[in-house]
Design a protein around this motif. Sequence first.
Motif, mmCIF file in Angstrom:
data_model
loop_
_atom_site.group_PDB
_atom_site.id
_atom_site.type_symbol
_atom_site.label_atom_id
_atom_site.label_comp_id
_atom_site.label_asym_id
_atom_site.label_seq_id
_atom_site.Cartn_x
_atom_site.Cartn_y
_atom_site.Cartn_z
ATOM 1 N N ALA A 224 0.873 -1.281 -0.172
ATOM 2 C CA ALA A 224 0.112 -0.107 0.009
ATOM 3 C C ALA A 224 0.954 1.317 0.053
ATOM 4 O O ALA A 224 0.347 2.298 -0.385
ATOM 5 N N GLU A 225 1.928 1.180 0.703
ATOM 6 C CA GLU A 225 2.664 2.516 0.939
ATOM 7 C C GLU A 225 3.560 2.716 -0.548
ATOM 8 O O GLU A 225 4.239 3.924 -0.625
ATOM 9 N N ASP A 226 3.677 1.735 -1.369
ATOM 10 C CA ASP A 226 4.272 2.100 -2.529
ATOM 11 C C ASP A 226 3.624 2.991 -3.754
ATOM 12 O O ASP A 226 3.145 2.416 -4.719
ATOM 13 N N HIS A 227 3.357 4.093 -3.209
ATOM 14 C CA HIS A 227 2.698 5.020 -4.233
ATOM 15 C C HIS A 227 3.458 5.149 -5.755
ATOM 16 O O HIS A 227 2.655 5.676 -6.562
ATOM 17 N N ASP A 228 4.517 4.943 -5.917
ATOM 18 C CA ASP A 228 5.173 4.828 -7.080
ATOM 19 C C ASP A 228 4.599 3.910 -8.006
ATOM 20 O O ASP A 228 4.730 3.972 -9.481
ATOM 21 N N ARG A 229 4.020 2.659 -7.303
ATOM 22 C CA ARG A 229 3.849 1.650 -8.240
ATOM 23 C C ARG A 229 2.418 1.157 -8.086
ATOM 24 O O ARG A 229 2.008 0.236 -9.045
ATOM 25 N N ARG A 230 1.667 1.522 -7.035
ATOM 26 C CA ARG A 230 0.229 1.073 -6.829
ATOM 27 C C ARG A 230 -0.700 1.397 -7.824
ATOM 28 O O ARG A 230 -0.499 2.626 -8.177
ATOM 29 N N PHE A 231 -1.885 0.819 -8.019
ATOM 30 C CA PHE A 231 -2.766 1.186 -8.846
ATOM 31 C C PHE A 231 -3.540 2.193 -7.941
ATOM 32 O O PHE A 231 -3.897 2.152 -6.923
ATOM 33 N N PHE A 232 -3.867 3.384 -8.799
ATOM 34 C CA PHE A 232 -4.930 4.408 -8.356
ATOM 35 C C PHE A 232 -6.199 4.554 -9.360
ATOM 36 O O PHE A 232 -7.028 4.548 -8.777
ATOM 37 N N GLU A 233 -5.949 4.609 -10.444
ATOM 38 C CA GLU A 233 -7.232 4.912 -11.238
ATOM 39 C C GLU A 233 -6.697 4.690 -12.673
ATOM 40 O O GLU A 233 -5.715 4.223 -13.159
ATOM 41 N N ALA A 234 -7.655 4.908 -13.804
ATOM 42 C CA ALA A 234 -7.239 4.710 -15.088
ATOM 43 C C ALA A 234 -7.022 3.328 -15.641
ATOM 44 O O ALA A 234 -5.761 3.337 -16.432
ATOM 45 N N ALA A 235 -7.577 2.406 -15.428
ATOM 46 C CA ALA A 235 -7.163 1.121 -15.871
ATOM 47 C C ALA A 235 -7.326 0.954 -17.417
ATOM 48 O O ALA A 235 -8.429 1.512 -17.975
ATOM 49 N N TRP A 236 -6.636 0.344 -17.888
ATOM 50 C CA TRP A 236 -6.682 -0.123 -19.515
ATOM 51 C C TRP A 236 -5.930 -1.521 -19.638
ATOM 52 O O TRP A 236 -4.980 -1.870 -18.937
ATOM 53 N N LEU A 237 -6.606 -2.160 -20.630
ATOM 54 C CA LEU A 237 -6.080 -3.293 -20.981
ATOM 55 C C LEU A 237 -6.043 -3.609 -22.381
ATOM 56 O O LEU A 237 -6.993 -3.412 -23.038
ATOM 57 N N HIS A 238 -4.923 -4.222 -22.949
ATOM 58 C CA HIS A 238 -4.430 -4.347 -23.964
ATOM 59 C C HIS A 238 -3.522 -5.640 -24.297
ATOM 60 O O HIS A 238 -3.126 -6.175 -23.216
ATOM 61 N N LYS A 239 -3.747 -6.239 -25.482
ATOM 62 C CA LYS A 239 -3.015 -7.461 -25.694
ATOM 63 C C LYS A 239 -1.862 -7.360 -26.789
ATOM 64 O O LYS A 239 -1.997 -6.755 -27.670
ATOM 65 N N TYR A 240 -0.685 -7.577 -26.222
ATOM 66 C CA TYR A 240 0.157 -7.446 -27.435
ATOM 67 C C TYR A 240 1.181 -9.088 -27.327
ATOM 68 O O TYR A 240 1.617 -9.372 -26.436
ATOM 69 N N ASN A 241 1.327 -9.470 -28.619
ATOM 70 C CA ASN A 241 1.895 -10.801 -28.554
ATOM 71 C C ASN A 241 1.729 -11.723 -27.945
ATOM 72 O O ASN A 241 2.381 -12.406 -27.169
ATOM 73 N N GLY A 242 0.270 -11.848 -27.519
ATOM 74 C CA GLY A 242 -0.172 -13.206 -26.658
ATOM 75 C C GLY A 242 -0.108 -12.811 -25.224
ATOM 76 O O GLY A 242 -0.587 -13.521 -24.475
ATOM 77 N N LYS A 243 0.387 -11.570 -24.557
ATOM 78 C CA LYS A 243 0.355 -11.196 -23.561
ATOM 79 C C LYS A 243 -0.644 -10.239 -23.177
ATOM 80 O O LYS A 243 -0.975 -9.213 -23.985
ATOM 81 N N TYR A 244 -1.206 -10.132 -21.854
ATOM 82 C CA TYR A 244 -2.018 -9.149 -21.455
ATOM 83 C C TYR A 244 -1.197 -8.093 -20.639
ATOM 84 O O TYR A 244 -0.570 -8.295 -19.683
#
Length: 326
Positions: free
Chosen positions: A217-237
């Motif tokens: 939770a304290e890792d604000h440089d990497r934790r999710f906050f908002e603005a989700a997006w999902l795309h697929k490239y080369n078989g990976k999500y």
Amino acid sequence: MADKQPLVTHIYTADPSAHAFNGKLYVYPSHDRETDIQDNDNGDQYDMNDYHVLSMEEIGGPVTDHGIALAQADIPWVSKQLWAPDAAFKNGKYYLYFPARDKDGIFRIGVAESDKPEGPFKPEPDYIQGTFSIDPATFVDDDGQAYLYFGGLWGGQLQCWTSNTFDASQQGPNEPSTGHALSAKVAKLNDDMKTLHESGVQDVVILAPETGKPIPAEDHDRRFFEAAWLHKYNGKYYFSYSTGDTHYLAYAISDSPLGPFTYAGRILEPVLGWTTHHSIAEFKGKWYLFYHDTSLSGRNHLRCVKVREIVYDAEGKIHLKEAQPK
Ligand code: FUB
């Protein structure tokens, strides 16, 4: 890196969700508007009340504003704040997903349908049952299964949903400071694209590569906050998102659209303005990052949408094309 020009300047636009439909690139943005509401950590100043759809034949070419695609006045369950939308195509129809506050002030996610990518969209009379919080993003996989990702902290109320009921006492800039970070949410959509699959809402877990455990939770440089997006490239999500109060666009990679995802890095450093929000789309054989900043107005709630090309390296890591060595 050269500064980019806004896609349009006759209206303020933000939170761009880009999709290639019928050989054109469509952008589904928030439509920011002037308000005298003071900036606060609850996001009250983002007081939008309709959506416009933009399209273009070429990246860098003329952009068409198709006018109002959906207005708050036509959505029976909404009280205010039409925030970041997304769109999907399935079964010959186009679907616009959007967050807004219901009549009790609780953010929910609604859906509206059209025969055309630019709308106008006809809203369902009520929000999608089982949804909450903000920033819907849809992803239709190669097998036709559609997924709905959503969630946003602070003004987006995600922290109010740690149990199955809405905890109003957690509204505002609250989140846990220890333990693992709160997760974005994902649910399968039924074939009607308007209801959640009975498998229900799950956490989008993001693992730290160095521990194999969820981002703290304290890792604000990497934790999710908002603005989700999902795309697929080369078989990976690829699940990408904003880190909110540290203002990065970050991403994580998985072999499954349901995760768990492993943190992979940053896509974009902080832009002008508090919020950062994006989408990633392939168009005519190239990949693009659509994002926003406040360069057109200098004010947090009056944003403008821009685009940059991205490339992938041999490991599948994302880079801005202009940042690549020549
Ligand atoms: O546009 C209103 C809110 O600002 C969005 O829902 C967030 O992602 C942030 O961009």
